[in-house]
Write a protein that holds these residues in place. Sequence first.
Motif, PDB file in Angstrom:
ATOM      1  N   UNK A  67       0.859  -1.186   0.000  1.00  0.00           N
ATOM      2  CA  UNK A  67       0.000   0.000   0.000  1.00  0.00           C
ATOM      3  C   UNK A  67       0.892   1.232   0.000  1.00  0.00           C
ATOM      4  N   UNK A  68       0.325   2.383  -0.343  1.00  0.00           N
ATOM      5  CA  UNK A  68       1.125   3.609  -0.446  1.00  0.00           C
ATOM      6  C   UNK A  68       0.300   4.799   0.021  1.00  0.00           C
ATOM      7  N   UNK A  69       0.900   5.657   0.821  1.00  0.00           N
ATOM      8  CA  UNK A  69       0.246   6.887   1.275  1.00  0.00           C
ATOM      9  C   UNK A  69       0.548   7.996   0.274  1.00  0.00           C
ATOM     10  N   UNK A  70      -0.513   8.656  -0.223  1.00  0.00           N
ATOM     11  CA  UNK A  70      -0.370   9.692  -1.245  1.00  0.00           C
ATOM     12  C   UNK A  70      -1.231  10.891  -0.883  1.00  0.00           C
ATOM     13  N   UNK A  71      -0.898  12.089  -1.402  1.00  0.00           N
ATOM     14  CA  UNK A  71      -1.811  13.224  -1.260  1.00  0.00           C
ATOM     15  C   UNK A  71      -3.130  12.899  -1.960  1.00  0.00           C
ATOM     16  N   UNK A  72      -4.238  13.383  -1.423  1.00  0.00           N
ATOM     17  CA  UNK A  72      -5.544  12.980  -1.939  1.00  0.00           C
ATOM     18  C   UNK A  72      -5.733  13.340  -3.410  1.00  0.00           C
ATOM     19  N   UNK A  73      -5.085  14.411  -3.886  1.00  0.00           N
ATOM     20  CA  UNK A  73      -5.237  14.797  -5.287  1.00  0.00           C
ATOM     21  C   UNK A  73      -4.707  13.735  -6.239  1.00  0.00           C
ATOM     22  N   UNK A  74      -3.800  12.889  -5.764  1.00  0.00           N
ATOM     23  CA  UNK A  74      -3.205  11.860  -6.627  1.00  0.00           C
ATOM     24  C   UNK A  74      -4.144  10.681  -6.842  1.00  0.00           C
ATOM     25  N   UNK A  75      -5.334  10.695  -6.218  1.00  0.00           N
ATOM     26  CA  UNK A  75      -6.239   9.563  -6.347  1.00  0.00           C
ATOM     27  C   UNK A  75      -6.752   9.368  -7.761  1.00  0.00           C
ATOM     28  N   UNK A  76      -6.653  10.384  -8.601  1.00  0.00           N
ATOM     29  CA  UNK A  76      -7.158  10.266  -9.960  1.00  0.00           C
ATOM     30  C   UNK A  76      -6.136   9.641 -10.918  1.00  0.00           C
ATOM     31  N   UNK A  77      -4.967   9.267 -10.405  1.00  0.00           N
ATOM     32  CA  UNK A  77      -3.898   8.821 -11.301  1.00  0.00           C
ATOM     33  C   UNK A  77      -4.164   7.472 -11.923  1.00  0.00           C
ATOM     34  N   UNK A  78      -4.661   6.504 -11.151  1.00  0.00           N
ATOM     35  CA  UNK A  78      -4.849   5.151 -11.671  1.00  0.00           C
ATOM     36  C   UNK A  78      -6.223   4.641 -11.252  1.00  0.00           C
ATOM     37  N   UNK A  79      -6.932   4.028 -12.219  1.00  0.00           N
ATOM     38  CA  UNK A  79      -8.241   3.463 -11.924  1.00  0.00           C
ATOM     39  C   UNK A  79      -8.148   2.031 -11.417  1.00  0.00           C
ATOM     40  N   UNK A  80      -6.966   1.403 -11.529  1.00  0.00           N
ATOM     41  CA  UNK A  80      -6.810   0.023 -11.067  1.00  0.00           C
ATOM     42  C   UNK A  80      -6.265  -0.041  -9.641  1.00  0.00           C
ATOM     43  N   UNK A  81      -6.369   1.072  -8.924  1.00  0.00           N
ATOM     44  CA  UNK A  81      -5.957   1.153  -7.522  1.00  0.00           C
ATOM     45  C   UNK A  81      -7.117   1.768  -6.735  1.00  0.00           C
ATOM     46  N   UNK A  82      -7.375   1.238  -5.538  1.00  0.00           N
ATOM     47  CA  UNK A  82      -8.449   1.767  -4.682  1.00  0.00           C
ATOM     48  C   UNK A  82      -7.854   2.769  -3.691  1.00  0.00           C
ATOM     49  N   UNK A  83      -8.598   3.837  -3.404  1.00  0.00           N
ATOM     50  CA  UNK A  83      -8.095   4.886  -2.508  1.00  0.00           C
ATOM     51  C   UNK A  83      -9.075   5.104  -1.362  1.00  0.00           C
ATOM     52  N   UNK A  84      -8.534   5.275  -0.164  1.00  0.00           N
ATOM     53  CA  UNK A  84      -9.343   5.647   0.997  1.00  0.00           C
ATOM     54  C   UNK A  84      -8.615   6.736   1.772  1.00  0.00           C
TER      55      UNK A  84
END
Length: 313
Positions: free
Chosen positions: A240-257
């Motif tokens: 898993x990886x911690x990212x800034x919330x804006x980066x959630x749009x980068x990949x559709x094959x990854x789930x973000x919470x």
Amino acid sequence: MDLRQLRYFCAVARERNFTRAAEALHIAQPPLSRQIQLLEEELGVQLISRSTRPLRLTDAGRLFHEQALQILGRVEQMQVATRRVGLNQRSVLVVGFVASTLYAGLPPLVRKLRQHSPDLDIQLLELTSVQQIEALKAGRIDIGFGRVRHNDPFVVGHLLREERLALAIPVDAPLGGATDALPVSAIEGQQLIVYPKDVRFGFADQVQDLLREHDVRPSEIIEARELQTALGLVAAQSGVCIVPSAARQLRSDVHYRLIDGARMTSPVILNYRMNDSSRYIDVVKQLIQEMYAENPPWLDLQHNLPTRPQFEH
């Protein structure tokens, strides 16, 4: 080592022949060979294998060639930009940025700046937050958008917002089965991917410091060179990886919470040189305030704390 030697070496690397390189440089061959020899002696390694025809670069030579081309290219850009300013042809603003700012506020700001100042030559340069501070003091960039707070007396830093952090999760992982925010404790025992690699002090250090504050211990830390690589590893179920919330749009094959927890945010900071008198610094600050006042979608309070940039006048 000087720029002339770099140009000489690049000519030999391009022609793979000392005679042709000397002709392209309009010099005699002996001085050319001597300069390459001096370069190798200074570096303490062989750059060119002279036993083959055409000449072949050694492994060290290929690395040196790649770096030399970058340096010479940057010198050429500097010369062109300086001439433009000196001849009053066009003003130049070089903007440093960390990659994650491309997915929220930076693109609309640059568009607004181009509309406001169509004669301004805006150049974008990706740099880590730490690299931006040094680049500002060296005059290589004029402003920077980074994510690391600093105390450098020669660089002014303005907090633009506190962006919430999110956890990127493989889609089939147990944590990926819901959309509500996660407590930071859920990262305990997870295999954690951090980025950028080999940058101190950077976003990876921020993330690990925050986890230590919450007494959360991943089972393993995997370092990735940059954000895209880290998310690719998540998609490949490597962790898993911690990212800034804006980066959630980068990949559709990854789930973000989103992650709940004290200080589980990442700052976005505008940096520029102390006492910089360029009028474009004030223009940038004005446009940022106008942009934030518009409440764009990427600034919604679900993903950002209620911070608004306040600039001193």
